[in-house]
Design an enzyme around this catalytic site. Structure first.
Site, PDB file in Angstrom:
ATOM      1  N   SER A  71       0.834  -1.206   0.000  1.00  0.00           N
ATOM      2  CA  SER A  71       0.000   0.000   0.000  1.00  0.00           C
ATOM      3  C   SER A  71       0.865   1.251   0.000  1.00  0.00           C
ATOM      4  O   SER A  71       0.591   2.213  -0.732  1.00  0.00           O
ATOM      5  CB  SER A  71      -0.919   0.010   1.228  1.00  0.00           C
ATOM      6  OG  SER A  71      -1.874  -1.023   1.167  1.00  0.00           O
ATOM      7  N   ALA A 165      -4.870  -0.812  -2.346  1.00  0.00           N
ATOM      8  CA  ALA A 165      -4.117  -0.155  -1.285  1.00  0.00           C
ATOM      9  C   ALA A 165      -5.078   0.247  -0.168  1.00  0.00           C
ATOM     10  O   ALA A 165      -6.133   0.829  -0.428  1.00  0.00           O
ATOM     11  CB  ALA A 165      -3.394   1.073  -1.821  1.00  0.00           C
ATOM     12  N   LYS A 166      -4.708  -0.066   1.065  1.00  0.00           N
ATOM     13  CA  LYS A 166      -5.531   0.348   2.211  1.00  0.00           C
ATOM     14  C   LYS A 166      -5.046   1.716   2.670  1.00  0.00           C
ATOM     15  O   LYS A 166      -4.184   1.831   3.554  1.00  0.00           O
ATOM     16  CB  LYS A 166      -5.450  -0.690   3.327  1.00  0.00           C
ATOM     17  CG  LYS A 166      -6.248  -1.959   3.022  1.00  0.00           C
ATOM     18  CD  LYS A 166      -6.180  -2.955   4.166  1.00  0.00           C
ATOM     19  CE  LYS A 166      -6.935  -2.517   5.390  1.00  0.00           C
ATOM     20  NZ  LYS A 166      -8.409  -2.547   5.207  1.00  0.00           N
ATOM     21  N   VAL A 167      -5.580   2.744   2.039  1.00  0.00           N
ATOM     22  CA  VAL A 167      -5.200   4.128   2.309  1.00  0.00           C
ATOM     23  C   VAL A 167      -6.300   4.770   3.147  1.00  0.00           C
ATOM     24  O   VAL A 167      -7.485   4.676   2.806  1.00  0.00           O
ATOM     25  CB  VAL A 167      -4.996   4.909   0.991  1.00  0.00           C
ATOM     26  CG1 VAL A 167      -4.604   6.353   1.276  1.00  0.00           C
ATOM     27  CG2 VAL A 167      -3.946   4.224   0.125  1.00  0.00           C
TER      28      VAL A 167
END
Length: 314
Positions: A71, A165-167
């Site tokens: 990420s 992506a864990k944004v």
């Protein structure tokens, strides 16, 4: 001290790993002008640790750790942390706080040394917290199932790679969808893609069962969930046919069973969507997969023991 947010108890623990130091819970803070607070430029993971006969074990820690760094790479975040130190700290935070079971939250974020949208010249700070946290949607939900509301907020990304992506900033959309569902008396929201097909829930992947086949949306507009992947492998081990495909709303309403998956929600059955009954009771495929998953996370399935990283080995 205990804090309550929307009825969910946040139980404080003693220590948080913060920029390679152990800080007391009340001392682990950052400035109000931190870049990531203003612009959502942080990446995170949600990980669970479960108690087993061999002591606490973190579920699929390697995979979560890899995704955290992936990420950061996707959004061009520079950081000096190594995968090894984040991996070890994610286990150490369990022993440091004398926990047997816990929810672990690693976070890489930009600090407060610069204002403005760009992150040029910034390097990420990092923290890992662990705290007791029960069933995200409630213990009863795991047994009796929940209702979903189809949200007006869609799930889509103009650049496909961002989808994986864990944004933190990306979850503003999920927060809006979740709050709207709660306001209308639902437990969770189902988000569609721009074509009106099933994507995922606010923090969970979704599965349906039709004619004994397990079906889940592709990851074109859904996160490559680690619990999702676990369920697929568990199902295949039981001879259940698994298909990843586009799922229309009509197919969802015509399903024999439905459930959602995620680190927080684990495996939670869905009995109705928008007030339309999917299954009056939790279906047999859901029960089977849920049972094997529960056995797996507590170290009782030898075929999946590699998914567990035992804390006492750190």
């Amino acid at each position: 001290m205990r804090n309550y947010v929307l009825g969910v108890r946040l139980e404080e623990t003693e220590f948080i790993w913060y920029n390679r130091e152990w800080k007391k819970w009340d001392d682990a803070f950052t400035h109000v002008l931190t870049h990531s607070l203003h612009y959502g430029s942080a990446v995170f993971e949600g990980i669970r640790c479960y108690n087993t006969d061999k002591g606490p074990a973190v579920f699929r820690l390697k995979d979560h750790n890899e995704r955290l760094f992936r990420s950061a790479e996707i959004i061009g975040m520079k950081n000096s942390f190594t995968k090894k130190e984040m991996f070890e700290a994610s286990k150490k935070v369990i022993t440091k706080n004398n926990l047997k079971e816990a929810y672990i939250r690693p976070l890489l974020f930009y600090g407060y040394t610069k204002m403005g949208l760009d992150s040029v010249g910034l390097e990420a700070e990092g923290m890992i917290a662990a705290l007791p946290w029960g069933a995200y949607l409630g213990e009863e939900a795991k047994v009796k199932g929940i209702s979903l509301k189809i949200s007006q907020y869609s799930r889509h990304f103009p650049v496909p790679e961002l989808n994986h992506a864990k944004v933190s900033g990306f979850y503003a959309n999920s927060t809006l969808a979740k709050m709207d569902a709660i306001k209308d008396g639902y437990k969770e929201a189902l988000m569609l893609d721009l074509d009106g097909n099933v994507a995922e829930c606010t923090g969970e992947n979704i599965f349906i069962v039709k004619d004994k086949k397990l079906i889940t949306p592709t990851t074109k507009n859904a996160l490559r969930g680690i619990t999702r992947d676990s369920v697929i492998e568990i199902a295949k081990s039981q001879g259940i046919v698994v298909e990843e495909k586009t799922i229309t709303k009509e197919e969802l309403f015509g399903a024999d069973e439905c459930f959602i998956t995620g680190t927080a929600a684990e495996i939670t059955p869905v009995t109705s969507v928008d007030g339309k009954i999917i299954s009056a009771s939790v279906g047999e495929t859901t029960v089977l997969v849920q049972k094997i998953f529960e056995e797996t996370i507590h170290g009782k399935r030898p075929e999946f023991i590699d998914w567990l990283d035992f804390v006492d080995e750190c």
